[in-house]
Design an enzyme around this catalytic site. Structure first.
Site, PDB file in Angstrom:
ATOM      1  CE1 TYR A  41      -9.450 -11.042  32.266  1.00 55.60           C
ATOM      2  CE2 TYR A  41      -8.200 -10.505  30.558  1.00 55.60           C
ATOM      3  CZ  TYR A  41      -9.209 -10.241  31.080  1.00 55.60           C
ATOM      4  OH  TYR A  41     -10.041  -9.476  30.314  1.00 55.60           O
ATOM      5  N   GLY A  64       5.405 -24.600   9.661  1.00 55.98           N
ATOM      6  CA  GLY A  64       4.514 -24.221  10.623  1.00 55.98           C
ATOM      7  C   GLY A  64       5.156 -23.421  11.737  1.00 55.98           C
ATOM      8  CD  GLU A 110       5.139 -19.762  11.705  1.00 52.48           C
ATOM      9  OE1 GLU A 110       5.795 -20.139  11.048  1.00 52.48           O
ATOM     10  OE2 GLU A 110       5.006 -18.898  12.580  1.00 52.48           O
ATOM     11  CD  GLU A 162       8.615 -23.104   8.846  1.00 51.76           C
ATOM     12  OE1 GLU A 162       8.875 -24.272   8.631  1.00 51.76           O
ATOM     13  OE2 GLU A 162       8.344 -22.839  10.145  1.00 51.76           O
ATOM     14  N   PRO A 210      -0.166 -34.364  25.139  1.00 52.42           N
ATOM     15  CG  PRO A 210      -1.022 -34.267  27.338  1.00 52.42           C
ATOM     16  CD  PRO A 210      -1.138 -35.153  26.020  1.00 52.42           C
ATOM     17  CD  GLU A 256      18.048 -29.105   2.723  1.00 52.18           C
ATOM     18  OE1 GLU A 256      17.821 -29.599   1.541  1.00 52.18           O
ATOM     19  OE2 GLU A 256      19.191 -29.426   3.323  1.00 52.18           O
TER      20      GLU A 256
END
Length: 153
Positions: free
Chosen positions: A4, A48, A64, A68, A85, A116
């Site tokens: 799209y 994240g 996530e 991590e 933003p 770490e």
């Protein structure tokens, strides 16, 4: 897959995880991941990353967090969404933040994009990437002042 085209830009979506422990003490700790890559390489951040195209938000947060930190099967609850933003130097990014309270110590190990992982007392936070300082201040104001029913083992 059908493509799209739109007249507006499409933001990226991420999920971030706040993991807290020792809720009933005066100094709870939060789990942080040191960034292995740019942007903000070497600074600490919430575990994240980007939501994959075919996963829902909860799945993304769980994936996530495990990638991590090695932590899995926590009772992650959605906290807030952040979309100012400029919050991410890579482009327009909206973050959906999750949290979990740990009742007991669980070992965490760095993986994926984490150099770490480390627990820091809530009153001794390191230099943080992105807008994660703002997120944690919101978390402290919102969650630390009230009892929670959703604690993970």
């Amino acid at each position: 897959m059908k493509k799209y085209c739109y007249d507006y830009s499409m933001p990226a979506v991420t999920t971030d995880c706040i993991i807290a422990r020792a809720r009933n003490t005066n100094r709870p700790e939060l789990l942080w991941s040191k960034r292995k890559n740019e942007p903000y390489q070497g600074l600490w951040a919430l575990a994240g990353g980007f939501v994959e195209i075919n996963e829902d938000l909860q799945q993304s947060a769980e994936r996530e967090l495990e990638e991590e930190t090695g932590l899995k099967q926590l009772d992650l609850q959605q906290f807030k969404t952040y979309g100012r933003p400029g919050r991410d130097t890579r482009g327009r990014t909206i973050a959906v933040v999750y949290y979990a309270w740990l009742k007991q110590h669980l070992p965490a190990e760095a993986g994926d994009h984490a150099a770490e992982v480390q627990w820091f007392p809530i009153d001794q936070l390191p230099a943080l990437a992105f807008d994660h300082h703002e997120i944690i201040l919101d978390f402290i104001r919102t969650m630390m002042q009230q009892p929670t029913e959703n604690e993970s083992s």
